[in-house]
Design an enzyme around this catalytic site. Sequence first.
Site, PDB file in Angstrom:
ATOM      1  N   ARG A   1       2.720 -29.328  -6.195  1.00 42.90           N
ATOM      2  CA  ARG A   1       2.519 -29.904  -7.529  1.00 42.90           C
ATOM      3  C   ARG A   1       1.130 -30.490  -7.760  1.00 42.90           C
ATOM      4  NH1 ARG A   1       7.807 -32.831  -6.112  1.00 42.90           N
ATOM      5  NH2 ARG A   1       6.601 -32.617  -4.213  1.00 42.90           N
TER       6      ARG A   1
ATOM      7  N   LYS B   1       1.774   2.061  -5.113  1.00 42.43           N
ATOM      8  CA  LYS B   1       2.339   1.490  -6.354  1.00 42.43           C
ATOM      9  C   LYS B   1       1.430   1.742  -7.553  1.00 42.43           C
ATOM     10  CE  LYS B   1       2.412  -2.543  -4.292  1.00 42.43           C
ATOM     11  NZ  LYS B   1       2.094  -2.159  -2.911  1.00 42.43           N
ATOM     12  N   GLY B   2       0.110   1.518  -7.340  1.00 40.95           N
ATOM     13  CA  GLY B   2      -0.847   1.680  -8.451  1.00 40.95           C
ATOM     14  C   GLY B   2      -0.759   3.064  -9.053  1.00 40.95           C
ATOM     15  N   LYS B   3      -0.730   4.067  -8.193  1.00 42.82           N
ATOM     16  CA  LYS B   3      -0.680   5.441  -8.674  1.00 42.82           C
ATOM     17  C   LYS B   3       0.606   5.717  -9.457  1.00 42.82           C
ATOM     18  CE  LYS B   3       0.489   9.925  -7.867  1.00 42.82           C
ATOM     19  NZ  LYS B   3       0.445  11.245  -7.267  1.00 42.82           N
TER      20      LYS B   3
ATOM     21  N   GLY C   1      -4.492  -4.508  -3.707  1.00 41.93           N
ATOM     22  CA  GLY C   1      -5.481  -3.479  -4.025  1.00 41.93           C
ATOM     23  C   GLY C   1      -4.703  -2.254  -4.448  1.00 41.93           C
ATOM     24  N   HIS C   2      -4.670  -1.977  -5.733  1.00 40.51           N
ATOM     25  CA  HIS C   2      -3.874  -0.865  -6.257  1.00 40.51           C
ATOM     26  C   HIS C   2      -4.812   0.232  -6.740  1.00 40.51           C
ATOM     27  CE1 HIS C   2      -0.279  -3.782  -7.081  1.00 40.51           C
ATOM     28  NE2 HIS C   2      -0.624  -3.718  -5.830  1.00 40.51           N
TER      29      HIS C   2
ATOM     30  N   ASN D   1      -5.182 -10.429  -3.435  1.00 41.65           N
ATOM     31  CA  ASN D   1      -4.891  -9.817  -2.132  1.00 41.65           C
ATOM     32  C   ASN D   1      -4.450  -8.364  -2.333  1.00 41.65           C
ATOM     33  OD1 ASN D   1      -2.566 -10.764  -3.405  1.00 41.65           O
ATOM     34  ND2 ASN D   1      -1.570 -11.494  -1.553  1.00 41.65           N
TER      35      ASN D   1
ATOM     36  N   ASP E   1       0.807  -1.227   0.000  1.00 38.73           N
ATOM     37  CA  ASP E   1       0.000   0.000   0.000  1.00 38.73           C
ATOM     38  C   ASP E   1       0.837   1.272   0.000  1.00 38.73           C
ATOM     39  OD1 ASP E   1      -2.191  -1.716   0.136  1.00 38.73           O
ATOM     40  OD2 ASP E   1      -2.203  -1.682   2.325  1.00 38.73           O
TER      41      ASP E   1
ATOM     42  N   PRO F   1      -8.680  -0.977   8.873  1.00 31.66           N
ATOM     43  CA  PRO F   1      -7.827   0.179   9.172  1.00 31.66           C
ATOM     44  C   PRO F   1      -6.365  -0.252   9.114  1.00 31.66           C
ATOM     45  CG  PRO F   1      -9.265  -0.367  11.053  1.00 31.66           C
ATOM     46  CD  PRO F   1      -9.532  -1.384   9.988  1.00 31.66           C
TER      47      PRO F   1
ATOM     48  N   SER G   1       5.435  12.157  -4.771  1.00 35.67           N
ATOM     49  CA  SER G   1       3.980  12.195  -4.927  1.00 35.67           C
ATOM     50  C   SER G   1       3.375  12.969  -3.766  1.00 35.67           C
ATOM     51  CB  SER G   1       3.460  10.754  -4.970  1.00 35.67           C
ATOM     52  OG  SER G   1       2.062  10.736  -4.871  1.00 35.67           O
TER      53      SER G   1
ATOM     54  N   LYS H   1       2.868  10.141  -0.614  1.00 39.09           N
ATOM     55  CA  LYS H   1       2.094  10.599   0.546  1.00 39.09           C
ATOM     56  C   LYS H   1       2.847  11.635   1.400  1.00 39.09           C
ATOM     57  CE  LYS H   1      -1.453   7.926   1.408  1.00 39.09           C
ATOM     58  NZ  LYS H   1      -2.446   6.883   1.709  1.00 39.09           N
TER      59      LYS H   1
ATOM     60  N   GLN I   1       2.086  -6.096  -3.077  1.00 34.32           N
ATOM     61  CA  GLN I   1       2.535  -6.147  -1.678  1.00 34.32           C
ATOM     62  C   GLN I   1       3.849  -5.348  -1.517  1.00 34.32           C
ATOM     63  OE1 GLN I   1       1.566  -9.656  -3.014  1.00 34.32           O
ATOM     64  NE2 GLN I   1      -0.404  -8.727  -2.622  1.00 34.32           N
TER      65      GLN I   1
HETATM   66  P1  GDP Z   1      -0.744   0.187  -3.550  1.00 31.07           P
HETATM   67  O1  GDP Z   1      -1.325  -1.086  -3.037  1.00 31.07           O
HETATM   68  O2  GDP Z   1       0.712   0.310  -3.289  1.00 31.07           O
HETATM   69  O3  GDP Z   1      -1.084   0.461  -4.994  1.00 31.07           O
HETATM   70  O4  GDP Z   1      -1.436   1.349  -2.693  1.00 31.07           O
HETATM   71  P2  GDP Z   1      -2.999   1.483  -2.313  1.00 31.07           P
HETATM   72  O5  GDP Z   1      -3.751   1.908  -3.504  1.00 31.07           O
HETATM   73  O6  GDP Z   1      -3.457   0.271  -1.590  1.00 31.07           O
HETATM   74  O7  GDP Z   1      -2.939   2.608  -1.209  1.00 31.07           O
HETATM   75  C1  GDP Z   1      -2.401   3.872  -1.479  1.00 31.07           C
HETATM   76  C2  GDP Z   1      -3.483   4.932  -1.191  1.00 31.07           C
HETATM   77  O8  GDP Z   1      -2.883   6.198  -1.131  1.00 31.07           O
HETATM   78  C3  GDP Z   1      -4.531   5.021  -2.294  1.00 31.07           C
HETATM   79  O9  GDP Z   1      -5.752   5.393  -1.724  1.00 31.07           O
HETATM   80  C4  GDP Z   1      -3.987   6.137  -3.199  1.00 31.07           C
HETATM   81  O10 GDP Z   1      -5.007   6.802  -3.911  1.00 31.07           O
HETATM   82  C5  GDP Z   1      -3.386   7.054  -2.172  1.00 31.07           C
HETATM   83  N1  GDP Z   1      -2.205   7.812  -2.620  1.00 31.07           N
HETATM   84  C6  GDP Z   1      -1.199   7.446  -3.461  1.00 31.07           C
HETATM   85  N2  GDP Z   1      -0.253   8.405  -3.507  1.00 31.07           N
HETATM   86  C7  GDP Z   1      -0.664   9.381  -2.670  1.00 31.07           C
HETATM   87  C8  GDP Z   1      -0.095  10.630  -2.251  1.00 31.07           C
HETATM   88  O11 GDP Z   1       0.990  11.033  -2.647  1.00 31.07           O
HETATM   89  N3  GDP Z   1      -0.819  11.368  -1.345  1.00 31.07           N
HETATM   90  C9  GDP Z   1      -2.010  10.950  -0.849  1.00 31.07           C
HETATM   91  N4  GDP Z   1      -2.639  11.749   0.024  1.00 31.07           N
HETATM   92  N5  GDP Z   1      -2.579   9.791  -1.221  1.00 31.07           N
HETATM   93  C10 GDP Z   1      -1.901   9.017  -2.097  1.00 31.07           C
HETATM   94  P1  IMO Z   2      -0.880  -4.331  -2.124  1.00 28.45           P
HETATM   95  O1  IMO Z   2      -0.415  -4.900  -3.438  1.00 28.45           O
HETATM   96  C1  IMO Z   2      -0.961  -4.659   2.222  1.00 28.45           C
HETATM   97  C2  IMO Z   2      -0.981  -8.712   3.889  1.00 28.45           C
HETATM   98  C3  IMO Z   2      -2.229  -9.163   4.632  1.00 28.45           C
HETATM   99  C4  IMO Z   2      -1.604 -10.109   5.636  1.00 28.45           C
HETATM  100  C5  IMO Z   2      -0.471 -10.765   4.840  1.00 28.45           C
HETATM  101  C6  IMO Z   2      -0.821 -12.134   4.269  1.00 28.45           C
HETATM  102  O2  IMO Z   2      -2.174  -3.607  -2.199  1.00 28.45           O
HETATM  103  O3  IMO Z   2       0.214  -3.528  -1.502  1.00 28.45           O
HETATM  104  P2  IMO Z   2      -2.372 -12.902   2.247  1.00 28.45           P
HETATM  105  O4  IMO Z   2      -3.828 -12.691   1.999  1.00 28.45           O
HETATM  106  O5  IMO Z   2      -1.488 -12.339   1.181  1.00 28.45           O
HETATM  107  O6  IMO Z   2      -2.017 -14.324   2.573  1.00 28.45           O
HETATM  108  O7  IMO Z   2      -2.081 -12.080   3.607  1.00 28.45           O
HETATM  109  O8  IMO Z   2      -0.163  -9.878   3.785  1.00 28.45           O
HETATM  110  N1  IMO Z   2      -1.215  -8.220   2.505  1.00 28.45           N
HETATM  111  C7  IMO Z   2      -1.159  -6.930   2.152  1.00 28.45           C
HETATM  112  N2  IMO Z   2      -0.987  -5.820   2.902  1.00 28.45           N
HETATM  113  N3  IMO Z   2      -1.073  -4.556   0.872  1.00 28.45           N
HETATM  114  C8  IMO Z   2      -1.221  -5.662   0.113  1.00 28.45           C
HETATM  115  O9  IMO Z   2      -1.183  -5.623  -1.235  1.00 28.45           O
HETATM  116  C9  IMO Z   2      -1.318  -6.920   0.747  1.00 28.45           C
HETATM  117  N4  IMO Z   2      -1.477  -8.195   0.313  1.00 28.45           N
HETATM  118  C10 IMO Z   2      -1.404  -8.971   1.388  1.00 28.45           C
HETATM  119  O10 IMO Z   2      -2.880  -8.074   5.248  1.00 28.45           O
HETATM  120  O11 IMO Z   2      -1.011  -9.384   6.679  1.00 28.45           O
HETATM  121 MG    MG Z   3      -2.880  -1.741  -1.780  1.00 28.21          MG
END
Ligand code: GDP
Ligand code: IMO
Ligand code: MG
Length: 423
Positions: A143, A16-18, A40-41, A38, A13, A303, A412, A330, A223
């Site tokens: 396997r 990466k997606g952004k 969420g980007h 698992n 989190d 959270p 960013s 962020k 991740q």
């Molecule tokens: P990822 O899993 O690495 O792609 O990240 P997530 O999407 O799970 O979580 C990142 C969150 O931060 C998302 O809600 C983005 O929209 C938000 N985000 C990304 N870059 C920034 C930033 O520079 N500032 C703020 N305030 N939010 C950001």
């Molecule tokens: P992105 O790509 C944050 C965490 C879970 C748990 C552990 C194992 O959005 O950054 P799993 O379901 O993979 O067996 O869970 O890994 N986890 C993540 N935490 N961002 C993710 O992906 C995650 N994918 C898995 O919360 O602690």
């Molecule tokens: Mg994520």
Amino acid sequence: MSVTVLVGTQWGDEGKGKIIDVLTRDIDMVVRFQGGNNAGHTVEIGDQKYVLHLIPSGIFRPGTVNIIGNGLVVDPISLQDEMEGLVKRGISVNGLQLSDKAHLILPYHRLMDAFKESQRAEGKKIGTTKRGIGPAYTDKADRCGIRALEMLDLAAFKERFTEYAEKYNQIFAAAGFETVDVAAEWPKLEAAAKYLQPYIKDTVLSVNMAAKAGKNILFEGAQGALLDVDHGTYPFVTSSNTTSGGACTGTGLSPRYIEEVYGVIKAYTTRVGEGPFQTELYGEEGESLRKAGNEYGATTGRPRRCGWFDAVASRYSCMVNGVNKLAITKVDVLDDLPELKICIAYEIDGKRYSEMPSDSKLLYKVTPIYETHPGWMTSTDNVCCWNDLPENARKYLQRLAELVDAEIGIVSVGPKREQTFEL
Ligand code: GDP
Ligand code: IMO
Ligand code: MG
């Protein structure tokens, strides 16, 4: 031509997606190489917000080829849902390819994930996303996994699915746990398999041909390094290699091609799920960072735990990944803080550690050693170049980069495409 790997350097989190969405401006092909739904980007474009779980974040750039590589575990029903959801919103998925060698997550994997978590004692729970990731990778290593290519022959697929579902059901039934309703699940799987068939390709060939043709390729990590099954805070990790080395095994492209490794790094630290978190902030301090950063999981809505930047853990991540460029995200979330802390070493049982110990049991005992930096107390939301950042923000970011031993490539300052600048 360029081949770049982009990875998360913390516990996921990082944004990466952004960053991938921004970088894909100049990219021909985006390839996911590990993990599953698992992930969420989040990508925000204009007033639209999208959360991707399996589909690479290059999907919003017409003409870009997006590949779900062999290293992933793919829930076919979830992938169909995600593709249909994008199509409904006017996003084409025509350029998507699903590796014929990717392993499938089937309903019994999801149940097994929930079952195993329910069996773990308090303090031993992982806090998985319950998407069936661990059990699907277990079957792959054992396997007995079912691969995407098996969806091309529906009769054989049905037979294999039924056989394994019955085996799993014996285990569930013996423990008095919920079982898989094969008759109810098969039609959904069959529909998903039919929907996905045209997208199933030998993606190892696609990636190698693109590399040979001199295309710009970006590997999208999911991740973060601290969740890597080998290098993370084991056993509180996910079940794949999230670090840059995974890009080769998870796509079939030789390491000879990789030129650049981008490490996405949040200007502070978060973690979802269980496990040690050396710089975690509790109570009001943690809550205010969570609120400012809107830190709730993009996949499960949980959270996120929040804390100060941990330079010990991040330096280790950057080393394992070979990160040469940082994308720091962020930064704006820290705008209102009068004082910021960076953890530069750990104290464990009275001993100072400047490197991250391998044993998670020790990580639970860490007292962080912090250095304190003055905040900037100015909004950075609209800053569009390095020199316009407040001086204290520049100093803070430079210190992070120095501590993790990599150069800053991108900063960013908000979730939107425009709230990004390169150095
Ligand atoms: P990822 O899993 O690495 O792609 O990240 P997530 O999407 O799970 O979580 C990142 C969150 O931060 C998302 O809600 C983005 O929209 C938000 N985000 C990304 N870059 C920034 C930033 O520079 N500032 C703020 N305030 N939010 C950001
Ligand atoms: P992105 O790509 C944050 C965490 C879970 C748990 C552990 C194992 O959005 O950054 P799993 O379901 O993979 O067996 O869970 O890994 N986890 C993540 N935490 N961002 C993710 O992906 C995650 N994918 C898995 O919360 O602690
Ligand atoms: Mg994520």
